[in-house]
Design a protein around this motif. Structure first.
Motif, PDB file in Angstrom:
ATOM      1  N   LYS A  39       0.869  -1.056   0.129  1.00 29.09           N
ATOM      2  CA  LYS A  39      -0.069  -0.028   0.016  1.00 29.09           C
ATOM      3  C   LYS A  39       0.908   1.313   0.075  1.00 29.09           C
ATOM      4  CE  LYS A  39      -3.685  -2.276   2.375  1.00 29.09           C
ATOM      5  NZ  LYS A  39      -4.511  -2.419   3.497  1.00 29.09           N
ATOM      6  N   ILE A  40       1.957   1.192   0.888  1.00 30.64           N
ATOM      7  CA  ILE A  40       2.651   2.356   0.973  1.00 30.64           C
ATOM      8  C   ILE A  40       3.432   2.755  -0.439  1.00 30.64           C
ATOM      9  CG2 ILE A  40       4.836   3.451   2.046  1.00 30.64           C
ATOM     10  CD1 ILE A  40       3.822   1.776   4.413  1.00 30.64           C
ATOM     11  N   LEU A  41       4.047   1.729  -0.939  1.00 36.16           N
ATOM     12  CA  LEU A  41       4.680   1.922  -2.436  1.00 36.16           C
ATOM     13  C   LEU A  41       3.886   1.809  -3.318  1.00 36.16           C
ATOM     14  CD1 LEU A  41       7.903  -0.324  -1.076  1.00 36.16           C
ATOM     15  CD2 LEU A  41       7.651   2.088  -1.124  1.00 36.16           C
ATOM     16  N   ASP A  42       2.694   1.466  -3.597  1.00 37.39           N
ATOM     17  CA  ASP A  42       1.942   1.439  -4.643  1.00 37.39           C
ATOM     18  C   ASP A  42       2.464   0.422  -5.398  1.00 37.39           C
ATOM     19  OD1 ASP A  42      -0.444   1.964  -6.165  1.00 37.39           O
ATOM     20  OD2 ASP A  42       0.563   3.521  -7.195  1.00 37.39           O
ATOM     21  N   ALA A  43       2.808  -0.919  -4.855  1.00 37.06           N
ATOM     22  CA  ALA A  43       3.468  -1.749  -5.752  1.00 37.06           C
ATOM     23  C   ALA A  43       2.611  -3.153  -5.537  1.00 37.06           C
ATOM     24  CB  ALA A  43       4.793  -1.962  -4.976  1.00 37.06           C
ATOM     25  N   ALA A  44       2.989  -4.131  -5.983  1.00 32.13           N
ATOM     26  CA  ALA A  44       2.336  -5.513  -5.694  1.00 32.13           C
ATOM     27  C   ALA A  44       3.238  -6.511  -5.324  1.00 32.13           C
ATOM     28  CB  ALA A  44       2.010  -6.116  -7.438  1.00 32.13           C
ATOM     29  N   ALA A  45       2.952  -7.154  -4.300  1.00 30.96           N
ATOM     30  CA  ALA A  45       3.311  -8.068  -3.726  1.00 30.96           C
ATOM     31  C   ALA A  45       3.361  -9.400  -4.303  1.00 30.96           C
ATOM     32  CB  ALA A  45       2.993  -8.223  -2.118  1.00 30.96           C
ATOM     33  N   HIS A  46       4.475 -10.056  -4.440  1.00 32.43           N
ATOM     34  CA  HIS A  46       4.566 -11.301  -4.854  1.00 32.43           C
ATOM     35  C   HIS A  46       5.113 -12.343  -4.094  1.00 32.43           C
ATOM     36  CE1 HIS A  46       3.121  -9.767  -8.863  1.00 32.43           C
ATOM     37  NE2 HIS A  46       3.834  -8.887  -8.646  1.00 32.43           N
ATOM     38  N   ASP A  47       4.564 -13.416  -3.897  1.00 30.10           N
ATOM     39  CA  ASP A  47       5.197 -14.538  -2.880  1.00 30.10           C
ATOM     40  C   ASP A  47       5.800 -15.569  -4.008  1.00 30.10           C
ATOM     41  OD1 ASP A  47       5.651 -16.551  -1.152  1.00 30.10           O
ATOM     42  OD2 ASP A  47       3.688 -16.592  -0.117  1.00 30.10           O
ATOM     43  N   LEU A  48       7.113 -15.605  -3.262  1.00 29.02           N
ATOM     44  CA  LEU A  48       7.927 -16.588  -4.263  1.00 29.02           C
ATOM     45  C   LEU A  48       7.720 -18.174  -3.831  1.00 29.02           C
ATOM     46  CD1 LEU A  48      11.051 -14.480  -4.913  1.00 29.02           C
ATOM     47  CD2 LEU A  48       8.900 -14.641  -6.380  1.00 29.02           C
ATOM     48  N   GLU A  49       7.201 -18.162  -2.513  1.00 27.75           N
ATOM     49  CA  GLU A  49       6.953 -19.376  -1.997  1.00 27.75           C
ATOM     50  C   GLU A  49       8.246 -20.217  -1.509  1.00 27.75           C
ATOM     51  OE1 GLU A  49       4.353 -21.842  -4.283  1.00 27.75           O
ATOM     52  OE2 GLU A  49       2.479 -20.319  -4.358  1.00 27.75           O
ATOM     53  N   ASN A  50       9.270 -19.448  -1.156  1.00 22.23           N
ATOM     54  CA  ASN A  50      10.454 -19.938  -0.771  1.00 22.23           C
ATOM     55  C   ASN A  50      10.993 -19.181   0.687  1.00 22.23           C
ATOM     56  OD1 ASN A  50      11.238 -17.412  -1.858  1.00 22.23           O
ATOM     57  ND2 ASN A  50      13.042 -18.410  -3.028  1.00 22.23           N
ATOM     58  N   GLY A  51       9.794 -18.328   1.262  1.00 20.98           N
ATOM     59  CA  GLY A  51      10.136 -17.522   2.283  1.00 20.98           C
ATOM     60  C   GLY A  51      10.599 -16.212   1.789  1.00 20.98           C
ATOM     61  N   VAL A  52      10.266 -15.740   0.568  1.00 19.06           N
ATOM     62  CA  VAL A  52      10.688 -14.611   0.140  1.00 19.06           C
ATOM     63  C   VAL A  52       9.383 -13.988  -0.582  1.00 19.06           C
ATOM     64  CG1 VAL A  52      11.887 -13.037  -1.305  1.00 19.06           C
ATOM     65  CG2 VAL A  52      13.127 -15.166  -0.184  1.00 19.06           C
ATOM     66  N   MET A  53       9.206 -12.625  -0.201  1.00 19.32           N
ATOM     67  CA  MET A  53       8.270 -11.785  -1.116  1.00 19.32           C
ATOM     68  C   MET A  53       8.659 -10.585  -1.685  1.00 19.32           C
ATOM     69  SD  MET A  53       4.676 -12.221   1.379  1.00 19.32           S
ATOM     70  CE  MET A  53       3.563 -11.654   0.207  1.00 19.32           C
ATOM     71  N   ILE A  54       8.348 -10.367  -2.906  1.00 22.67           N
ATOM     72  CA  ILE A  54       9.062  -9.122  -3.388  1.00 22.67           C
ATOM     73  C   ILE A  54       7.894  -8.078  -3.701  1.00 22.67           C
ATOM     74  CG2 ILE A  54      11.291 -10.388  -4.458  1.00 22.67           C
ATOM     75  CD1 ILE A  54       9.485 -10.389  -7.130  1.00 22.67           C
ATOM     76  N   LEU A  55       8.243  -6.732  -3.705  1.00 23.70           N
ATOM     77  CA  LEU A  55       7.464  -5.821  -3.861  1.00 23.70           C
ATOM     78  C   LEU A  55       7.875  -5.059  -5.283  1.00 23.70           C
ATOM     79  CD1 LEU A  55       5.017  -5.065  -1.651  1.00 23.70           C
ATOM     80  CD2 LEU A  55       7.133  -6.138  -0.782  1.00 23.70           C
ATOM     81  N   VAL A  56       6.930  -5.127  -6.326  1.00 21.57           N
ATOM     82  CA  VAL A  56       7.178  -4.787  -7.491  1.00 21.57           C
ATOM     83  C   VAL A  56       6.594  -3.785  -8.096  1.00 21.57           C
ATOM     84  CG1 VAL A  56       7.186  -5.793 -10.075  1.00 21.57           C
ATOM     85  CG2 VAL A  56       7.879  -7.328  -8.196  1.00 21.57           C
ATOM     86  N   ASP A  57       6.971  -2.786  -8.702  1.00 28.53           N
ATOM     87  CA  ASP A  57       6.284  -1.536  -9.458  1.00 28.53           C
ATOM     88  C   ASP A  57       6.099  -2.177 -10.846  1.00 28.53           C
ATOM     89  OD1 ASP A  57       5.458   0.721 -10.520  1.00 28.53           O
ATOM     90  OD2 ASP A  57       7.301   1.919 -10.081  1.00 28.53           O
ATOM     91  N   HIS A  58       5.026  -2.175 -11.074  1.00 26.99           N
ATOM     92  CA  HIS A  58       4.607  -2.708 -12.475  1.00 26.99           C
ATOM     93  C   HIS A  58       4.009  -1.766 -13.452  1.00 26.99           C
ATOM     94  CE1 HIS A  58       4.979  -7.054 -11.957  1.00 26.99           C
ATOM     95  NE2 HIS A  58       4.216  -7.024 -10.910  1.00 26.99           N
ATOM     96  N   SER A  59       3.960  -0.376 -12.800  1.00 24.83           N
ATOM     97  CA  SER A  59       3.568   0.867 -13.491  1.00 24.83           C
ATOM     98  C   SER A  59       4.439   1.083 -14.833  1.00 24.83           C
ATOM     99  CB  SER A  59       3.466   2.053 -12.704  1.00 24.83           C
ATOM    100  OG  SER A  59       4.904   2.446 -12.377  1.00 24.83           O
ATOM    101  N   ASP A  60       3.753   1.644 -15.848  1.00 26.07           N
ATOM    102  CA  ASP A  60       4.397   2.039 -17.212  1.00 26.07           C
ATOM    103  C   ASP A  60       4.974   3.282 -16.895  1.00 26.07           C
ATOM    104  OD1 ASP A  60       5.303   1.963 -19.778  1.00 26.07           O
ATOM    105  OD2 ASP A  60       3.210   2.096 -20.758  1.00 26.07           O
ATOM    106  N   SER A  61       6.473   3.195 -16.923  1.00 21.76           N
ATOM    107  CA  SER A  61       7.179   4.556 -16.941  1.00 21.76           C
ATOM    108  C   SER A  61       7.219   5.231 -18.052  1.00 21.76           C
ATOM    109  CB  SER A  61       8.412   4.245 -16.501  1.00 21.76           C
ATOM    110  OG  SER A  61       9.066   3.340 -17.484  1.00 21.76           O
ATOM    111  N   ASP A  62       6.479   4.752 -19.140  1.00 19.67           N
ATOM    112  CA  ASP A  62       6.703   5.464 -20.586  1.00 19.67           C
ATOM    113  C   ASP A  62       5.423   6.407 -20.752  1.00 19.67           C
ATOM    114  OD1 ASP A  62       8.997   4.335 -21.290  1.00 19.67           O
ATOM    115  OD2 ASP A  62       7.812   2.844 -22.355  1.00 19.67           O
ATOM    116  N   LYS A  63       4.441   6.169 -19.703  1.00 18.62           N
ATOM    117  CA  LYS A  63       3.212   7.197 -19.588  1.00 18.62           C
ATOM    118  C   LYS A  63       3.408   8.442 -19.176  1.00 18.62           C
ATOM    119  CE  LYS A  63       0.130   3.472 -19.555  1.00 18.62           C
ATOM    120  NZ  LYS A  63      -1.297   2.916 -18.878  1.00 18.62           N
TER     121      LYS A  63
END
Length: 63
Positions: A39-63
């Motif tokens: 919520k804070i970073l306006d990102a998407a959380a992805h669970d890698l199912e190995n004890g690690v979650m990553i927060l990814v910015d999927h926004s299109d930087s070209d817009k």
């Protein structure tokens, strides 16, 4: 292509790198921290199912 903004893990041996890394005590705390950062970073959380979650910015930087 997305950009990794943060990593949340409960095993510090699983992660390394140049992005901010948050180490938590267990899976429950990991999910809580990841979803708050999502919520804070306006990102998407992805669970890698190995004890690690990553927060990814999927926004299109070209817009």
């Amino acid at each position: 292509m997305g950009r990794i903004m943060a990593i949340v893990a409960f095993d510090s041996n699983q992660v390394a790198g140049g992005e901010p890394i948050f180490i938590t005590k267990d899976k429950s705390e990991q999910q809580k921290v990841a979803f708050l950062l999502e919520k804070i970073l306006d990102a998407a959380a992805h669970d890698l199912e190995n004890g690690v979650m990553i927060l990814v910015d999927h926004s299109d930087s070209d817009k």
